[in-house]
Scaffold this motif. Structure first.
Motif, PDB file in Angstrom:
ATOM      1  N   MET A  15       0.859  -1.267   0.009  1.00 26.21           N
ATOM      2  CA  MET A  15      -0.141  -0.123   0.062  1.00 26.21           C
ATOM      3  C   MET A  15       0.783   1.085  -0.163  1.00 26.21           C
ATOM      4  SD  MET A  15      -2.701   1.152   2.621  1.00 26.21           S
ATOM      5  CE  MET A  15      -2.373   2.393   3.699  1.00 26.21           C
ATOM      6  N   ARG A  16       0.753   2.035  -0.979  1.00 23.52           N
ATOM      7  CA  ARG A  16       1.419   3.202  -1.159  1.00 23.52           C
ATOM      8  C   ARG A  16       0.651   4.339  -0.274  1.00 23.52           C
ATOM      9  NH1 ARG A  16       2.950   5.721  -6.424  1.00 23.52           N
ATOM     10  NH2 ARG A  16       4.011   7.109  -5.037  1.00 23.52           N
ATOM     11  N   LEU A  17       1.648   5.141   0.426  1.00 24.29           N
ATOM     12  CA  LEU A  17       0.916   6.306   1.168  1.00 24.29           C
ATOM     13  C   LEU A  17       0.805   7.572   0.575  1.00 24.29           C
ATOM     14  CD1 LEU A  17       2.753   5.812   4.777  1.00 24.29           C
ATOM     15  CD2 LEU A  17       0.489   5.243   4.230  1.00 24.29           C
ATOM     16  N   LYS A  18      -0.289   8.084   0.438  1.00 21.86           N
ATOM     17  CA  LYS A  18      -0.175   9.406  -0.408  1.00 21.86           C
ATOM     18  C   LYS A  18       0.331  10.630   0.674  1.00 21.86           C
ATOM     19  CE  LYS A  18      -4.856   8.269  -2.187  1.00 21.86           C
ATOM     20  NZ  LYS A  18      -6.247   8.722  -2.344  1.00 21.86           N
ATOM     21  N   VAL A  19       0.692  11.570  -0.091  1.00 23.53           N
ATOM     22  CA  VAL A  19       1.528  12.780   0.409  1.00 23.53           C
ATOM     23  C   VAL A  19       0.680  13.192   1.691  1.00 23.53           C
ATOM     24  CG1 VAL A  19       2.429  14.930   0.103  1.00 23.53           C
ATOM     25  CG2 VAL A  19       2.557  13.333  -1.844  1.00 23.53           C
ATOM     26  N   TRP A  20      -0.299  13.399   1.639  1.00 22.30           N
ATOM     27  CA  TRP A  20      -1.117  13.986   2.929  1.00 22.30           C
ATOM     28  C   TRP A  20      -0.947  13.091   4.099  1.00 22.30           C
ATOM     29  CZ3 TRP A  20      -1.894  18.725   2.997  1.00 22.30           C
ATOM     30  CH2 TRP A  20      -1.869  19.489   2.094  1.00 22.30           C
ATOM     31  N   HIS A  21      -0.996  11.633   3.753  1.00 24.01           N
ATOM     32  CA  HIS A  21      -0.742  10.628   4.800  1.00 24.01           C
ATOM     33  C   HIS A  21       0.509  10.912   5.143  1.00 24.01           C
ATOM     34  CE1 HIS A  21      -4.095   8.143   2.907  1.00 24.01           C
ATOM     35  NE2 HIS A  21      -4.669   8.784   4.061  1.00 24.01           N
ATOM     36  N   ARG A  22       1.531  10.980   4.667  1.00 28.70           N
ATOM     37  CA  ARG A  22       2.995  11.258   4.983  1.00 28.70           C
ATOM     38  C   ARG A  22       3.082  12.262   5.917  1.00 28.70           C
ATOM     39  NH1 ARG A  22       6.734   8.791  -0.061  1.00 28.70           N
ATOM     40  NH2 ARG A  22       5.297   7.134  -0.215  1.00 28.70           N
ATOM     41  N   ILE A  23       2.469  13.476   5.167  1.00 34.17           N
ATOM     42  CA  ILE A  23       2.726  14.683   6.046  1.00 34.17           C
ATOM     43  C   ILE A  23       2.270  14.740   7.593  1.00 34.17           C
ATOM     44  CG2 ILE A  23       1.793  17.141   5.982  1.00 34.17           C
ATOM     45  CD1 ILE A  23       2.258  17.213   3.170  1.00 34.17           C
ATOM     46  N   GLY A  24       0.991  13.919   7.543  1.00 34.74           N
ATOM     47  CA  GLY A  24       0.072  13.607   8.775  1.00 34.74           C
ATOM     48  C   GLY A  24       1.023  12.945   9.553  1.00 34.74           C
TER      49      GLY A  24
END
Length: 110
Positions: A1-10
């Motif tokens: 599962m790839r994390l989206k940019v907003w998930h990574r920022i969170g």
């Protein structure tokens, strides 16, 4: 599962909040315990009981500090992780509501 940019920022902000906010809370609560201990000692030694020996006043001050430190880590954990969980829940709720509203707009009207 790839994390989206907003998930990574969170995730990065969550780690920063946990380390920074939790550490700050622990330091502030430790300072409060020390201040209350000093206040107890001052009141015992000078004002309320001038005849009290220094050892008795120090023991009272230590009991006060210990009472303030008793639930320190539980309170630090609650003040650190509860807002974090609420922020994640609010973010996912906002995303879900936005997608729900936009999905309703895209349906054709008969």
């Amino acid at each position: 599962m790839r994390l989206k940019v907003w998930h990574r920022i969170g995730i990065v902000l969550s780690v920063l909040w946990t380390v920074g906010g939790g550490g700050w809370q622990a330091v502030q609560m430790g300072k409060l315990a020390a201040e209350q201990g000093e206040l107890t000692y001052s009141l015992c030694y000078s004002g309320s009981h001038p005849s009290s020996p220094e050892a008795v006043c120090e023991a009272q001050a230590q009991r006060t500090r210990d009472a303030y430190r008793e639930g320190l880590w539980t309170e630090v954990a609650a003040r650190t992780f509860l807002p974090l969980a609420l922020a994640w829940a609010a973010a996912f709720l906002a995303i879900w509501v936005t997608r729900w509203v936009l999905a309703g707009r895209e349906k054709p009207v008969d």
